[in-house]
Design a protein around this motif. Structure first.
Motif, mmCIF file in Angstrom:
data_model
loop_
_atom_site.group_PDB
_atom_site.id
_atom_site.type_symbol
_atom_site.label_atom_id
_atom_site.label_comp_id
_atom_site.label_asym_id
_atom_site.label_seq_id
_atom_site.Cartn_x
_atom_site.Cartn_y
_atom_site.Cartn_z
ATOM 1 N N LYS A 43 7.629 3.547 6.249
ATOM 2 C CA LYS A 43 6.981 2.454 5.710
ATOM 3 C C LYS A 43 7.234 1.884 4.481
ATOM 4 N N SER A 46 10.327 -0.007 5.187
ATOM 5 C CA SER A 46 10.073 -1.217 5.937
ATOM 6 C C SER A 46 9.569 -2.219 5.098
ATOM 7 N N PRO A 50 12.088 -6.924 3.180
ATOM 8 C CA PRO A 50 11.759 -8.366 2.899
ATOM 9 C C PRO A 50 12.005 -8.829 1.251
ATOM 10 N N ARG A 84 17.353 -0.432 5.775
ATOM 11 C CA ARG A 84 17.054 -0.452 7.172
ATOM 12 C C ARG A 84 17.527 0.719 7.817
ATOM 13 N N SER A 87 14.660 3.373 7.192
ATOM 14 C CA SER A 87 13.643 2.968 7.841
ATOM 15 C C SER A 87 13.603 3.534 9.352
ATOM 16 N N THR A 158 0.410 1.516 10.764
ATOM 17 C CA THR A 158 0.466 0.179 10.749
ATOM 18 C C THR A 158 -0.716 -0.337 9.763
ATOM 19 N N GLU A 161 0.371 -0.086 6.328
ATOM 20 C CA GLU A 161 1.530 -1.030 6.062
ATOM 21 C C GLU A 161 0.817 -2.523 5.807
ATOM 22 N N SER A 299 9.009 -13.210 6.685
ATOM 23 C CA SER A 299 9.395 -12.034 7.113
ATOM 24 C C SER A 299 8.341 -10.886 7.087
ATOM 25 N N PHE A 300 7.331 -11.007 6.006
ATOM 26 C CA PHE A 300 6.254 -10.161 5.948
ATOM 27 C C PHE A 300 4.965 -10.627 6.933
ATOM 28 N N GLN A 303 6.518 -8.958 10.067
ATOM 29 C CA GLN A 303 6.631 -7.700 10.010
ATOM 30 C C GLN A 303 5.161 -7.226 10.061
#
Length: 601
Positions: A43, A46, A50, A84, A87, A158, A161, A299-300, A303
């Motif tokens: 996380k 990840s 961005p 990447r 991740s 999730t 994040e 991106s955020f 994501q």
């Protein structure tokens, strides 16, 4: 004491289930800890992507605006690739580590359910529906697998994040972006929870319809011979079609409710993403944000909403899994009516003396099956229980074997009350040749060995010889390896009973019960087996439950039951001389025999 079916509330099956699963997980705490570390690493990587992408775009855009030759920000590009990869790598390591935990938990839970079902009493198994039960267990086990994999390592990550992104947007940019994300996530989760709760009833209906159709199909196929005997193939297809129609309707309702859920979730995501990009675009146009900032916001948002969309799927599936687990938990909540007393000792058989002391029994409160039945089976002797159908003969065997507990009175073996001793030791000390023999779908040899699974081949062969099965087995195409078919359907009734006799002989218990054990044999086979059983009777305490009186004339003592009570008892000769109930049964059976004349000893 009758078993209790513990009530399982829906709330309990929703969120307290983790507490019930924890004993299966705690043996793998180290693996769970490593998986959590990998989760956090994935996380962090990840969320960092961005920011790296923002600096790459800003670097490229700066060189573009100065009209100088573009210099690749190689370090940032390499960092982007490494981050990447990290991740993905941490995510794969997490799944690999936790996969072992999931598999072991499924193994132990499945075994626990299987053991629990075998501990449940005869009454439960008489009422069960095999097809539906197997589907409930299968769905429950798969539901637990999904729950462990996704609830712990997808829902929680999730949410973690989302928290990180909201904090970073608030700290790095205008609070409006954090507010948009937080509002959208709150609305999305609230809508998903409300709608999923609404549509869970449709999933329950699907599961119920699926279990009913499976039960109908399995029941019909297991009884295919009866279906053919009464030419009811079309009737069975109609009943199965009705169950499938119900299942189809439930599936349609479930599908339509899913459309409403997915549509609402997509609208929330699209509205939030569009709003954030419009605001970011205005800031870029005004020069207060760079192009890299715009890409970072985009991106955020993507994501966040991609896993959030997946979170909606996971939540729906978790709710479905919990609905599936619900049935399996209900099975585990059933307590056996017949169980061991606390610290029950093993039964120690020294002589094998069996005594029924004023035994009364009722299956239901409004019907007496046995009333004040008292008798004794002395060690090494053969006692027969006879009487008309429905007199309660087979119930005596079920009580002795503790398939049921007596309503009143007591049963003792060598002066040990059977309800106070260990069930396993009690049943290990009693061999039973049942009236209706059901075999496993394996070889005839393995079915006989089931009487004592650690028996040597020579012991199995001796049991076959005593049951007079040796010649029959030699005539089979594959000999002792011949498969008997599901429930032994490839064998005749007499052949199955001889397999049951061989199985009981192999067990070599101190006490033997014959429950109409020769009812499916022809006269010749019956006499041969009775001779073998007579030889064994000198070594074991024997209780014979019989309808055909010709099989018990050599018994040391005969008890005549009528309407759950002992009406006569004595030897064969003395009972005939009384000209009572036994004499009537004997005379009637002798007159109905066409292959021999009455022969009074």
């Amino acid at each position: 004491m009758r078993g209790q079916h513990a009530s399982v509330s829906y709330k309990d099956t929703n969120w307290r289930i983790i507490n019930r699963l924890w004993p299966y997980l705690k043996t793998h705490c180290h693996r769970i800890g490593l998986a959590l570390m990998c989760l956090i690493g994935a996380k962090i990587a990840s969320v960092g992507l961005p920011f790296i992408l923002k600096h790459i775009i800003d670097a490229l855009d700066q060189h573009s605006n100065t009209h100088s030759s573009i210099t690749l920000p190689l370090g940032l590009l390499l960092a982007y690739g490494v981050t990447r990869f990290s991740s993905v790598l941490f995510g794969e390591l997490r799944d690999t580590l936790f996969g072992r935990v999931t598999e072991r938990a499924m193994h132990h839970i499945g075994l626990h359910v299987f053991e629990h079902l075998h501990r449940l009493d005869l009454a439960f198994h008489l009422d069960r529906q095999t097809g539906g039960l197997s589907r409930d267990i299968e769905r429950g086990t798969n539901g637990i697998s999904f729950l462990l994999r996704f609830m712990v390592f997808n829902i929680v990550p999730t949410l973690l994040e989302i928290g990180l992104v909201v904090a970073l947007l608030w700290w790095q940019y205008h609070f409006i972006f954090a507010g948009i994300v937080l509002s959208a996530v709150t609305l999305y989760i609230g809508f998903s929870v409300f709608t999923t709760e609404w549509r869970t009833r449709f999933l329950r209906e699907v599961n119920q319809a699926e279990s009913q159709s499976s039960t109908r199909a399995v029941d019909s196929l297991l009884n295919h011979e009866t279906v053919k005997l009464f030419t009811n193939e079309h009737f069975e297809c109609q009943r199965y079609d009705a169950e499938l129609t119900r299942w189809e309707h439930a599936r349609r309702q479930n599908r339509l409710s899913l459309f409403a859920l997915n549509g609402g979730q997509a609208l929330i995501i699209a509205a939030a993403l569009t709003t954030a990009l419009i605001i970011a675009g205005k800031h870029v146009a005004a020069g207060t944000m760079s192009l890299g900032d715009f890409v970072l916001i985009n991106s955020f948002m993507i994501q966040i909403f991609m896993p959030l969309n997946f979170l909606g799927f996971v939540y729906r599936e978790v709710k479905g899994s919990l609905a599936s687990i619900e049935k399996m938990l209900e099975l585990l909540a059933i307590t056996p009516r017949i169980s061991d007393a606390p610290h029950a000792p093993d039964l120690h058989v020294t002589h094998g003396d069996i005594q029924f002391d004023h035994v009364s029994f009722q299956y239901t409160a409004d019907r007496d099956i046995l009333r004040q039945v008292s008798f004794r089976v002395p060690a090494k002797q053969k006692v027969a229980i006879v009487g008309a159908s429905g007199a309660g003969k087979s119930t005596l065997f079920k009580l002795l074997f503790r398939f049921y507990d007596v309503t009143q009175g007591e049963i003792r073996i060598d002066d040990q009350p059977i309800h106070r001793v260990n069930l396993h030791s009690l049943r290990r000390a009693i061999g039973v040749i049942p009236q209706d023999t059901v075999l496993f779908n394996t070889s005839i040899w393995e079915n006989i060995r089931y009487g004592r699974v650690d028996a040597t081949d020579s012991a199995v062969q001796e049991a076959i010889r005593l049951a007079h099965l040796d010649q029959f087995i030699e005539q089979l195409p594959n000999g002792r390896n011949t498969l008997v078919g599901e429930r032994g359907l490839k064998l005749s009734g007499g052949e199955k009973q001889r397999v049951a006799i061989a199985r009981a002989l192999l067990k070599k218990p101190p006490s033997l019960i014959f429950d109409e054990a020769t009812s499916s044999l022809d006269s010749h086979s019956e006499q041969v087996i009775l001779q073998a059983l007579q030889e064994m009777a000198h070594e074991q305490t024997t209780l014979v439950i019989a309808h055909r009186l010709s099989t018990v004339i050599d018994a040391d003592h005969i008890i005549v039951l009528a309407k759950g009570q002992i009406v006569e008892q004595g030897t064969h000769r003395s009972l005939l001389q009384q000209h009572g109930q036994y004499h009537k049964l004997w005379t009637l059976q002798q007159h109905t025999r066409h292959d021999s004349k009455p022969a009074l000893p």
